[in-house]
Structure formats: C-alpha cells, structure tokens
Design a protein around this motif. Structure first.
Motif, mmCIF file in Angstrom:
data_model
loop_
_atom_site.group_PDB
_atom_site.id
_atom_site.type_symbol
_atom_site.label_atom_id
_atom_site.label_comp_id
_atom_site.label_asym_id
_atom_site.label_seq_id
_atom_site.Cartn_x
_atom_site.Cartn_y
_atom_site.Cartn_z
ATOM 1 N N ASP A 27 -0.779 -4.310 3.329
ATOM 2 C CA ASP A 27 -2.047 -4.724 3.918
ATOM 3 C C ASP A 27 -2.052 -6.247 3.895
ATOM 4 O O ASP A 27 -2.185 -6.857 2.829
ATOM 5 N N SER A 69 -0.329 -3.892 9.572
ATOM 6 C CA SER A 69 -0.616 -3.484 8.202
ATOM 7 C C SER A 69 -0.457 -1.988 7.967
ATOM 8 O O SER A 69 0.022 -1.578 6.921
ATOM 9 N N PHE A 70 -0.874 -1.162 8.905
ATOM 10 C CA PHE A 70 -0.860 0.267 8.610
ATOM 11 C C PHE A 70 0.284 1.048 9.248
ATOM 12 O O PHE A 70 0.475 2.224 8.928
ATOM 13 N N THR A 108 0.817 -1.218 0.000
ATOM 14 C CA THR A 108 0.000 0.000 0.000
ATOM 15 C C THR A 108 0.844 1.260 0.000
ATOM 16 O O THR A 108 0.353 2.333 -0.312
ATOM 17 N N LEU A 156 -5.681 -8.867 8.264
ATOM 18 C CA LEU A 156 -5.051 -8.041 9.299
ATOM 19 C C LEU A 156 -5.031 -6.566 8.887
ATOM 20 O O LEU A 156 -4.239 -5.781 9.405
ATOM 21 N N GLU A 157 -5.905 -6.187 7.973
ATOM 22 C CA GLU A 157 -5.898 -4.845 7.414
ATOM 23 C C GLU A 157 -6.083 -3.748 8.452
ATOM 24 O O GLU A 157 -5.555 -2.644 8.301
ATOM 25 N N ASP A 158 -6.822 -4.015 9.525
ATOM 26 C CA ASP A 158 -7.078 -3.018 10.561
ATOM 27 C C ASP A 158 -6.094 -3.116 11.717
ATOM 28 O O ASP A 158 -6.268 -2.438 12.735
ATOM 29 N N MET A 159 -5.083 -3.950 11.578
ATOM 30 C CA MET A 159 -4.116 -4.143 12.645
ATOM 31 C C MET A 159 -2.850 -3.327 12.390
ATOM 32 O O MET A 159 -2.500 -3.013 11.262
ATOM 33 N N TYR A 160 -2.172 -3.013 13.458
ATOM 34 C CA TYR A 160 -0.931 -2.240 13.449
ATOM 35 C C TYR A 160 0.084 -2.775 12.437
ATOM 36 O O TYR A 160 0.772 -2.024 11.776
#
Length: 90
Positions: free
Chosen positions: A56, A66-67, A46, A60-64
């Motif tokens: 991403d 990934s972002f 990303t 686990l897209e909403d986890m630390y």
C-alpha cells in the motif's frame, strides 16, 4: 534491498526504483496508473507472498499500483531489490 526475512505484512518500505523509470515504463501506465510513485515513496507491505508482494503506497492506496501490481523475489528465499525497509517514522 529487502532481505527475505523482512518481507512481512505491516513492514514499512520505500520504493527504490528511479522515478524516471516508473514514469516512462509502459507497464506502469497500463489502466491509467498514476505517475505519483517516486523514488523514496513510502508504503507498507500488505501481502508478503514471495511471488506477488503487495505494498500500500502512501496516498495511492486505492490505485491499481497498491492492490494489484506486485513485486516478486528474484529466487526462492531471495531479496526484493526494488524496495528498502524504513522505520514507521520515516
């Protein structure tokens, strides 16, 4: 390993780090990171900034992980050793 020319946004990748290294590494446990990332785990790039490539990871897209947790190339124009390119189907 991903060659530098393939470190691009929307590139499909897989994690090459051994599952046991991820689950035992204190850096991955920081802030309650999941131990669901495993060897072969698929994801999509990303952010292709060489000093902080973000992926991403599927599921686990909403986890630390990934972002906020990125990977760096070893030297300017160099590859990333912790990931490999995969196809969309994989």
């Amino acid at each position: 390993m991903i060659p530098s020319k393939q470190i691009v946004v929307r590139q499909f990748v897989e994690n090459l780090l051994p599952t046991e290294l991820i689950r035992d590494d204190p850096a991955f446990k920081r802030d309650g990171l999941p131990d669901d990332l495993y060897a072969g785990h698929p994801g999509v790039i990303t952010d292709a900034t060489p000093q902080h490539v973000l992926v991403d990871w599927v599921g686990l897209e909403d986890m630390y992980i990934s972002f906020a947790t990125g990977t760096s190339v070893y030297y300017q124009g160099g590859p990333i050793h912790e990931m490999s390119v995969i196809s969309k189907e994989e």
